[in-house]
Write a protein that holds these residues in place. Structure first.
Motif, PDB file in Angstrom:
ATOM      1  N   LYS A   1       0.852   4.088  -3.292  1.00  0.00           N
ATOM      2  CA  LYS A   1      -0.038   3.526  -3.443  1.00  0.00           C
ATOM      3  C   LYS A   1      -1.265   3.887  -2.817  1.00  0.00           C
ATOM      4  CE  LYS A   1       2.269   0.407  -5.502  1.00  0.00           C
ATOM      5  NZ  LYS A   1       2.712  -0.651  -4.868  1.00  0.00           N
ATOM      6  N   ARG A   2      -2.462   3.704  -4.187  1.00  0.00           N
ATOM      7  CA  ARG A   2      -3.458   5.211  -4.253  1.00  0.00           C
ATOM      8  C   ARG A   2      -4.520   3.407  -4.441  1.00  0.00           C
ATOM      9  NH1 ARG A   2      -7.234   8.984  -6.250  1.00  0.00           N
ATOM     10  NH2 ARG A   2      -8.737   8.136  -7.640  1.00  0.00           N
ATOM     11  N   THR A   3      -5.300   3.773  -2.906  1.00  0.00           N
ATOM     12  CA  THR A   3      -6.283   2.445  -2.457  1.00  0.00           C
ATOM     13  C   THR A   3      -7.724   3.204  -2.113  1.00  0.00           C
ATOM     14  OG1 THR A   3      -4.340   1.103  -1.707  1.00  0.00           O
ATOM     15  CG2 THR A   3      -6.317   0.752  -0.547  1.00  0.00           C
TER      16      THR A   3
ATOM     17  N   LEU B   1      -8.978   6.157  -0.904  1.00  0.00           N
ATOM     18  CA  LEU B   1     -10.422   6.638  -2.035  1.00  0.00           C
ATOM     19  C   LEU B   1     -11.525   5.907  -0.439  1.00  0.00           C
ATOM     20  CD1 LEU B   1     -11.408   8.716  -4.302  1.00  0.00           C
ATOM     21  CD2 LEU B   1     -11.149   6.323  -5.616  1.00  0.00           C
TER      22      LEU B   1
ATOM     23  N   ARG C   1      -4.827  -1.453 -13.401  1.00  0.00           N
ATOM     24  CA  ARG C   1      -4.680  -1.058 -12.378  1.00  0.00           C
ATOM     25  C   ARG C   1      -6.683  -1.176 -12.347  1.00  0.00           C
ATOM     26  NH1 ARG C   1      -3.809   5.348 -11.675  1.00  0.00           N
ATOM     27  NH2 ARG C   1      -3.839   4.686  -9.495  1.00  0.00           N
TER      28      ARG C   1
ATOM     29  N   THR D   1       0.823   8.126  -1.137  1.00  0.00           N
ATOM     30  CA  THR D   1      -0.086   6.919  -0.602  1.00  0.00           C
ATOM     31  C   THR D   1      -1.109   8.043  -0.910  1.00  0.00           C
ATOM     32  OG1 THR D   1       1.897   5.944   0.565  1.00  0.00           O
ATOM     33  CG2 THR D   1      -0.916   5.676   1.200  1.00  0.00           C
ATOM     34  N   LYS D   2      -2.051   7.416  -0.874  1.00  0.00           N
ATOM     35  CA  LYS D   2      -3.477   8.332  -1.178  1.00  0.00           C
ATOM     36  C   LYS D   2      -4.729   6.933  -0.791  1.00  0.00           C
ATOM     37  CE  LYS D   2      -2.959  12.922  -1.374  1.00  0.00           C
ATOM     38  NZ  LYS D   2      -2.813  13.505  -1.048  1.00  0.00           N
TER      39      LYS D   2
ATOM     40  N   HIS E   1      -5.706  13.099   3.472  1.00  0.00           N
ATOM     41  CA  HIS E   1      -4.375  12.134   3.322  1.00  0.00           C
ATOM     42  C   HIS E   1      -6.308  10.922   2.705  1.00  0.00           C
ATOM     43  CE1 HIS E   1      -1.329  12.987   5.369  1.00  0.00           C
ATOM     44  NE2 HIS E   1      -2.099  12.806   6.350  1.00  0.00           N
TER      45      HIS E   1
ATOM     46  N   VAL F   1      -7.047   3.475  -9.449  1.00  0.00           N
ATOM     47  CA  VAL F   1      -6.598   2.337  -8.473  1.00  0.00           C
ATOM     48  C   VAL F   1      -5.949   1.396  -8.430  1.00  0.00           C
ATOM     49  CG1 VAL F   1      -8.927   3.558  -7.163  1.00  0.00           C
ATOM     50  CG2 VAL F   1      -8.456   1.185  -6.997  1.00  0.00           C
ATOM     51  N   ASP F   2      -4.903   1.858  -7.316  1.00  0.00           N
ATOM     52  CA  ASP F   2      -4.349   0.837  -7.185  1.00  0.00           C
ATOM     53  C   ASP F   2      -4.310  -0.777  -6.328  1.00  0.00           C
ATOM     54  OD1 ASP F   2      -0.734   1.583  -8.329  1.00  0.00           O
ATOM     55  OD2 ASP F   2      -1.341   3.759  -6.844  1.00  0.00           O
TER      56      ASP F   2
ATOM     57  N   TYR G   1       1.124  -1.083  -0.053  1.00  0.00           N
ATOM     58  CA  TYR G   1       0.319  -0.347   0.043  1.00  0.00           C
ATOM     59  C   TYR G   1       0.812   1.084  -0.336  1.00  0.00           C
ATOM     60  CZ  TYR G   1      -3.392  -3.411   0.875  1.00  0.00           C
ATOM     61  OH  TYR G   1      -4.634  -4.118   0.734  1.00  0.00           O
TER      62      TYR G   1
END
Length: 362
Positions: free
Chosen positions: A95-97, A126, A183, A123-124, A164, A197-198, A92
């Protein structure tokens, strides 16, 4: 005793090296294969306290797996990430989670990802919410009679306030697709498509596993999958955690004599369970099995009334999106088998949709 229960009932047969359980009349025989040794234990009662952790609910807003969800399983988790594990942290970090869910588990994941974002650039999170943001979205805060629960909601709020995490409201997930880079793209029922998102963390609640109880005569509510006498007392459309009436062995009983589902499993798919309730359930059932019905029937329980843990109101009703409502001793002893570990993690199963939301639901 370490064993894996795969069925209970007169038709059970252990043929695959795993535990089988047989029930004949009121004598429940446990056929256990432990280290390739077969043994049988006869018990006059079965107390299933295996919880619901083994069967997480899917990402689909209708209670079914979203289109493409299984195909994207390599990038989807159904557990709060343990960021103290280096491998999980690397998954994570930077990454964008997307976090799907609105309960305590989602709060925990958001707070953890926010802490990671302070240390790992890029690191973000959603935050995918099926409902809109209301005054009760983050729980009771400092007014919650369970301080740790209140603090958890405040930590999630801080994740959003500090940017965040970005909240996406009114988003009913229908599909999960892959872009050209592998993705994931979340697609809503209304056609909205989110930026890729990842990773996706699905924390939309848990469901009880009754597969190994199929040969027993259980009395379960069709909608909540809770004991029929208990279901009206815990209906999340009418009750929050703190407004559930005290209950014990009588409400937890089933047509199959000597069988009880207790703890979180007794609540079925209702998201309003508190551990305090489970402790009292077990005390009442234990007293009943010991023959002390006076004690078993004297259910005494005081639950915290403040704080939100599911709340009243239909989760998807339009008016719910703008409402702040909610809240969150005996004869010669014989063995009583308590199932405290659920069977193997089950794959997602298509079942009829029920209420979601609350402590873990979306």
């Amino acid at each position: 005793m370490t064993a894996r229960v795969v069925c209970l009932g007169p038709a059970c047969a252990g043929t695959d090296g795993r535990t089988a359980v047989q029930a004949h009349g009121n004598a429940h025989k446990f056929d256990e294969r432990l280290c390739r040794r077969l043994s049988i234990v006869a018990a006059r009662a079965v107390v299933d306290a295996s919880g619901t952790w083994a069967v997480p609910s899917p990402a689909g807003a209708d209670g079914l797996p979203a289109l493409g969800e299984r195909a994207a399983a390599d990038r989807i988790s159904y557990r709060v990430p343990d960021l103290d594990d280096p491998a999980v942290r690397a998954r994570y970090a930077g990454k964008r989670t997307a976090v799907i869910g609105s309960g305590a588990s989602a709060f925990t994941a958001l707070a953890a990802l926010a802490a990671l974002a302070r240390e790992e650039e890029g690191t973000k999170a959603l935050w995918i919410l099926r409902r809109g943001m209301t005054g009760s979205t983050f729980g009771g805060g400092s007014a919650d009679q369970l301080p740790a629960r209140g603090a958890l909601g405040l930590a999630a709020k801080a994740a959003v306030d500090d940017s965040h995490a970005v909240a996406v409201t009114g988003f009913r997930t229908q599909a999960i697709e892959r872009d050209g880079d592998g993705r994931l793209v979340l697609v809503a029922e209304d056609g909205r498509r989110l930026d890729p998102v990842d990773e996706v963390i699905v924390l939309t609640g848990l469901r009880p596993d009754h597969s190994f109880l199929g040969e027993l005569r259980l009395g379960l509510d069709d909608r909540l999958q809770a004991p029929t006498a208990l279901a009206p007392l815990i209906d999340p459309n009418q009750h929050s955690c703190g407004t559930v009436s005290p209950h014990g062995h009588r409400e937890l009983a089933h047509p199959e004599q000597g069988v009880y589902l207790v703890g979180m499993k007794s609540y079925g798919r209702a998201p309003t369970f508190l551990a305090l309730t489970g402790y009292e359930q077990v005390r009442s059932v234990a007293a009943a099995l010991a023959g002390d019905l006076d004690s078993a029937d004297r259910v005494e329980l005081t639950l915290p009334e403040t704080g939100v843990c599911g709340g009243s109101g239909l989760y998807d009703a339009p008016e719910a999106a703008s409402s702040d409502a909610g809240g969150c001793c005996a004869p010669t002893p014989q063995p009583v088998v308590a199932l405290t570990a659920a069977p193997v993690l089950q794959p997602l199963t298509v079942v009829e949709s029920g209420p979601a939301g609350g402590c873990c639901g979306s």
